[in-house]
Design a protein around this motif. Structure first.
Motif, short mmCIF file in Angstrom:
data_model
loop_
_atom_site.label_atom_id
_atom_site.label_comp_id
_atom_site.label_asym_id
_atom_site.label_seq_id
_atom_site.Cartn_x
_atom_site.Cartn_y
_atom_site.Cartn_z
N UNK A 117 44.55 57.63 41.50
CA UNK A 117 44.01 57.29 42.81
C UNK A 117 43.02 56.13 42.70
N UNK A 118 42.16 56.15 41.68
CA UNK A 118 41.18 55.07 41.51
C UNK A 118 41.88 53.72 41.33
N UNK A 119 42.96 53.71 40.58
CA UNK A 119 43.70 52.46 40.38
C UNK A 119 44.34 51.99 41.69
N UNK A 120 44.86 52.92 42.47
CA UNK A 120 45.45 52.56 43.76
C UNK A 120 44.38 52.01 44.71
N UNK A 121 43.21 52.63 44.72
CA UNK A 121 42.12 52.16 45.58
C UNK A 121 41.68 50.76 45.14
N UNK A 122 41.53 50.58 43.85
CA UNK A 122 41.09 49.28 43.34
C UNK A 122 42.11 48.19 43.65
N UNK A 123 43.39 48.53 43.49
CA UNK A 123 44.45 47.54 43.75
C UNK A 123 44.49 47.12 45.22
N UNK A 124 44.04 48.00 46.11
CA UNK A 124 44.08 47.71 47.54
C UNK A 124 42.86 46.92 48.03
N UNK A 125 41.86 46.74 47.16
CA UNK A 125 40.67 46.00 47.57
C UNK A 125 41.00 44.52 47.75
N UNK A 126 40.31 43.85 48.66
CA UNK A 126 40.54 42.41 48.84
C UNK A 126 40.27 41.65 47.55
N UNK A 127 41.03 40.61 47.32
CA UNK A 127 40.84 39.79 46.11
C UNK A 127 39.40 39.26 46.07
N UNK A 128 38.77 39.44 44.92
CA UNK A 128 37.40 38.96 44.76
C UNK A 128 36.34 39.92 45.26
N UNK A 129 36.74 41.09 45.74
CA UNK A 129 35.76 42.06 46.24
C UNK A 129 34.82 42.49 45.13
N UNK A 130 33.53 42.56 45.45
CA UNK A 130 32.53 42.89 44.43
C UNK A 130 32.21 44.38 44.38
N UNK A 131 32.77 45.15 45.28
CA UNK A 131 32.51 46.58 45.29
C UNK A 131 33.18 47.26 44.10
N UNK A 132 32.70 48.45 43.74
CA UNK A 132 33.21 49.16 42.57
C UNK A 132 33.84 50.48 42.99
N UNK A 133 34.82 50.90 42.22
CA UNK A 133 35.45 52.21 42.42
C UNK A 133 34.94 53.14 41.32
N UNK A 134 34.42 54.30 41.71
CA UNK A 134 33.90 55.27 40.75
C UNK A 134 34.55 56.63 40.99
N UNK A 135 34.49 57.46 39.97
CA UNK A 135 35.03 58.82 40.04
C UNK A 135 33.86 59.80 39.99
N UNK A 136 33.74 60.66 41.00
CA UNK A 136 32.66 61.65 41.04
C UNK A 136 33.21 63.03 40.75
#
Length: 353
Positions: A117-136
């Motif tokens: 899921x984290x990889x899918x979320x990250x792949x869907x982020x806009x190119x160059x997005x500075x936000x981070x995906x974390x697992x809680x």
């Protein structure tokens, strides 16, 4: 605001676990711990512009109850306007196929789901997005105390006394995400109070009340016995020990990182790069390094090429014996097909072909 909510927020702030605008993939089992954390993160999402991505794994350990838990979690997420990504994995079959315990198979399956899921979320982020995906994930203060005692009984080293980390990096096939534990300073009774106060009604896993795993026996039998006979504040003392050990661990690892940087060799005598699948260090310098740092350097070198567990004290002592003196080519084999070679004034860390 409940005590649990206040403490989660303090922990997040003190350890800088969550930043504004981040995407949080949360493991949501349906039990009190994960439901409490999910509820607090949802409440924080508007304040910090967080996006929460709940993930549920049906391990198929408890036929009927497992399906009930999945339905509960999916309905809970729907009530918050969120879609839960559910996975179904027969972890008993997985354990048999991989030659591991059911607990180990369950953890593997959970983190595989989180990563997917984290990889899918990250792949869907806009190119160059500075936000981070974390697992809680939702380990709490009681889990921390139980972990420390469990490790002491197994003969842990000083790093093991630091217990569960607030944040660490988890890797899968070269991909890494930060795993955070915002609930780690919250005691179980405060979690229960939060769920009651906000009418969350989490599901209950009856196997947590059965002495079928070593961890369950520690929680249900050993800790109550020690508290009644020797120290009524045992859990608090164990958590305090973890905090002290964590400070020492952080300092020694800073020394380790600095020493590793000085000792690592990137090219051979002809100027050729040693490559990504091998680590090479100066033998003399490594031999002169304090033993506590040297052993951590060995962990780090192997960890960078894929061996991040199952390194025993026996293997470390064997490595010391050949690193410490000038001699012909010597090899020490490590678990899972890795080896350490000392030759020509260098120490090579590599995986056997």
């Amino acid at each position: 605001m409940s005590r649990a909510s206040e403490q989660i927020r303090r922990t997040i702030s003190e350890h800088n676990l969550v930043r504004e605008g981040e995407h949080i993939v949360i493991g949501l089992s349906g039990g009190p711990d994960s439901v409490c954390l999910f509820d607090v993160l949802c409440r924080m999402s508007e304040e910090m512009a967080l996006t929460v991505h709940p993930v549920h794994l049906n391990h198929k350990f408890r036929p009927g109850a497992a399906e009930r838990d999945q339905v509960f979690v999916e309905n809970l997420c729907e009530s918050r306007g969120l879609k839960c990504t559910s996975f179904v994995v027969d972890c008993n079959v997985l354990a048999e196929e991989r030659g591991m315990t059911g607990e180990e198979a369950g953890r593997m399956a959970r983190y595989d789901a989180f990563f997917r899921v984290a990889e899918e979320v990250e792949a869907a982020l806009p190119r160059g997005a500075k936000t981070e995906v974390k697992i809680a994930v939702a380990q709490n203060a009681n889990d921390q105390a139980e972990t420390i005692l469990f490790r002491i009984l197994r003969g842990t080293g000083t790093d093991g006394l630091a217990g569960i980390a607030y944040e660490r990096e988890e890797r899968r096939e070269g991909k890494a995400f930060k795993v955070i534990r915002p609930l780690l300073d919250v005691w179980r009774e405060d979690i229960e109070e939060h769920c009651l106060e906000y009418g969350l009604e989490p599901v209950r896993d009856h196997t947590n009340d059965e002495e079928i795993y070593a961890r369950n026996k520690i929680r249900l039998d050993l800790i109550p016995y020690i508290e009644s006979k020797y120290n009524s504040n045992l859990k608090e003392g164990l958590v305090r020990l973890a905090g002290i050990a964590r400070e020492d661990k952080d300092f020694i690892w800073k020394e380790t990182e600095a020493a590793y940087g000085r000792l690592r060799l990137s090219k051979d005598g002809a100027g050729r790069d040693f490559g990504a699948e091998r680590r090479v260090l100066d033998r003399q310098g490594l031999a002169e390094t304090h033993k506590a740092v040297r052993h951590r350097i060995i962990f780090k070198a192997f960890g960078e090429i894929g061996l991040d567990r199952d390194i025993t004290a026996e293997r470390l002592e064997a490595a010391d014996s050949i690193i410490g003196r000038k001699q012909g080519k010597k090899t020490v084999e490590f678990p899972r097909g890795y080896r350490l070679i000392v030759t020509g004034g260098r120490v090579y860390f590599e995986k056997m072909q």
